[in-house]
Design a protein around this motif. Structure first.
Motif, PDB file in Angstrom:
ATOM      1  N   LYS A  21       0.839  -1.190   0.000  1.00  0.00           N
ATOM      2  CA  LYS A  21       0.000   0.000   0.000  1.00  0.00           C
ATOM      3  C   LYS A  21       0.870   1.234   0.000  1.00  0.00           C
ATOM      4  CE  LYS A  21      -2.831  -1.384   3.040  1.00  0.00           C
ATOM      5  NZ  LYS A  21      -3.670  -1.410   4.213  1.00  0.00           N
ATOM      6  N   LEU A  37       1.059   4.820   0.771  1.00  0.00           N
ATOM      7  CA  LEU A  37       0.252   5.773   1.522  1.00  0.00           C
ATOM      8  C   LEU A  37       0.593   7.206   1.166  1.00  0.00           C
ATOM      9  CD1 LEU A  37       0.582   3.735   4.714  1.00  0.00           C
ATOM     10  CD2 LEU A  37      -1.557   4.162   3.585  1.00  0.00           C
ATOM     11  N   SER A  38       1.773   7.373   0.609  1.00  0.00           N
ATOM     12  CA  SER A  38       2.165   8.718   0.212  1.00  0.00           C
ATOM     13  C   SER A  38       3.194   8.592  -0.895  1.00  0.00           C
ATOM     14  CB  SER A  38       2.736   9.462   1.407  1.00  0.00           C
ATOM     15  OG  SER A  38       3.345  10.648   0.991  1.00  0.00           O
ATOM     16  N   PHE A  72       5.987   6.646   1.200  1.00  0.00           N
ATOM     17  CA  PHE A  72       5.660   5.899   2.408  1.00  0.00           C
ATOM     18  C   PHE A  72       4.795   4.728   1.990  1.00  0.00           C
ATOM     19  CE2 PHE A  72       3.000   5.658   6.463  1.00  0.00           C
ATOM     20  CZ  PHE A  72       3.902   4.806   7.063  1.00  0.00           C
ATOM     21  N   SER A 131      -3.188   4.814  -2.003  1.00  0.00           N
ATOM     22  CA  SER A 131      -3.748   5.346  -0.768  1.00  0.00           C
ATOM     23  C   SER A 131      -5.053   6.063  -1.013  1.00  0.00           C
ATOM     24  CB  SER A 131      -2.760   6.309  -0.137  1.00  0.00           C
ATOM     25  OG  SER A 131      -2.459   7.325  -1.045  1.00  0.00           O
TER      26      SER A 131
END
Lengths: 357, 51
Positions: A76, A78-79, A84, A340
């Motif tokens: 995943k 996330l950023s 990230f 994300s």
């Protein structure tokens, strides 16, 4: 001893030519400046680090990518900036490794890279890279596990700490590394390497390995590296020799935009043991898939197909047949990447960004 | 050569550092990532494989 100050003196102007100090009256300083400008005028390329000597071969050959059994990687993002990402990896039914679950987290910005992973037994792996400038990188990596209870943890079974520093000069690279250094009696493993471009194509280097398992026992060995890069950078030949009788030679060639081939030969000719393994591999980078095939002298034929069905979904199939031992391994895997944000959120983000300070 | 006392203290400090990193490294990365991410993700997405 005499060579080290002269090296540093030369480094300074080569890394920042605009800050070249005006030539002073001292003949020694004049000589240094002339040497430095002569060295710059050769326009030798940086040879890459000694650690990355066989990088192209390693990414082409299948050895580092092969798996068997079933596996799933759910990652995943996330950023995106800074990067990230968290990953959940599951592996099951392998002939060589027990089933495992692994959670990983990666954070990377322009200068720092942090990575950590923990498996179902609680063993933690960590990695930290800090870039001080474009040419200076410090790396640390460590492992810690629950199974070890001893006095000096940094030297015990599964715990490990490795610290290294890379410096990349204009036409050379230096690396120093310490594995499990003990601050008390300086035991551990220490490595240093120097890799220098000699011509535009050829680079030669030396790597010193200093082992000190106990304060009384020390042992140093040297190995020599050579790398020859083709003029248009589409083929690379490397060799690494240890005087004890170990030779590793590799050859890599880019045949076209989509096809790369690599060969690797490992020879051990020590008095006690004589052995040789050769492997030959090819990698095809197609539009939605990557295919690797490999043949080696131990009688193994293996292949790995990585097929991307959608940008976020990839399917992997691998297989290996050992003709000499009459064995076979098969693996299947999925890689799912979930962004994300939903596309609507992405759109909103882009609208918001200009208004943010 | 450091004295026995210092040695013992160094060993204890190394052991403590190892334990702290062992338990704290992953939470540390997640904390750094969580606070510096743009935009900030929700916590459930961070931990659960399915969300």
């Amino acid at each position: 001893m005499a060579s080290s100050p002269s090296l540093t003196e030369i480094d300074v102007p080569s890394s920042s030519p605009s800050l070249l100090p005006p030539p002073s009256g001292s003949p020694l300083a004049n000589l240094y400046n002339r040497l430095a400008s002569w060295r710059r005028s050769l326009e030798l390329p940086n040879p890459g680090t000694a650690e990355n000597l066989q990088k192209e071969v390693k990414t082409t050959l299948l050895t580092n990518f092969f798996f068997d059994g079933a596996r799933a990687d759910l990652s995943k993002s996330l950023s995106v900036n800074p990067i990230f990402q968290v990953t959940h990896s599951f592996a099951l039914g392998s002939q060589t490794t027990p089933p495992s679950y692994n959670f990983g987290a990666v954070f990377a910005s322009n200068s720092i890279f942090l990575q950590g992973s923990v498996d179902h037994d609680g063993n933690v792996n960590g990695r930290l890279n800090q870039g001080w400038s474009a040419n200076n990188v410090t790396k640390a990596q460590g492992q810690a596990s629950f199974t070890v209870v001893t006095v000096l943890s940094s030297q015990a079974g599964h715990s490990m700490l490795q610290v290294e520093h890379d410096y990349m000069g204009q036409d050379y690279s230096v690396n120093i590394k310490a594995v499990n250094p003990s601050p008390i009696d300086f035991t551990g493993i220490y490595m240093g390497s120097y890799f220098q471009s000699i011509t535009k194509n050829l680079a030669l280097g030396v790597e010193i390995l200093h082992q000190r398992p106990t304060p009384e026992m020390t042992e140093s060995t040297a190995s020599y590296l050579a790398k020859y890069t083709g003029s248009d950078k589409n083929w690379i030949a490397t060799a690494q020799v240890q005087p004890a009788g170990i030779l590793q030679a590799t050859y890599w060639q880019k045949l076209s935009d989509k096809v790369e081939v690599a060969a690797d030969l490992q020879l051990i000719a020590a008095p006690t043991r004589r052995d040789a393994i050769a492997s030959l591999g090819a990698k095809y980078d197609l539009r939605m898939s990557t295919f690797r095939a490999q043949l080696d002298s131990t009688g193994k034929v293996s292949a790995l197909l990585e097929q991307r069905f959608a940008p976020a979904f990839a399917f992997l199939v691998s297989g290996e047949i050992d003709h000499f031992k009459n064995g076979a391994k098969v693996g299947v895997g999925v890689m799912i990447e979930s962004p994300s944000m939903t596309p609507e959120e992405m759109g909103m983000m882009q609208m918001q960004t200009p208004s943010q300070p | 050569m450091p004295s026995e006392d210092t040695k013992e203290r160094i060993i204890k400090a190394v052991e403590l550092g190892r334990t702290v990193l062992h338990y704290g490294w992953i939470p540390f990365i997640i904390y750094i990532g969580y606070t510096k991410s743009n935009p900030q993700p929700s916590l459930i997405k961070l931990i659960s494989p399915l969300a």
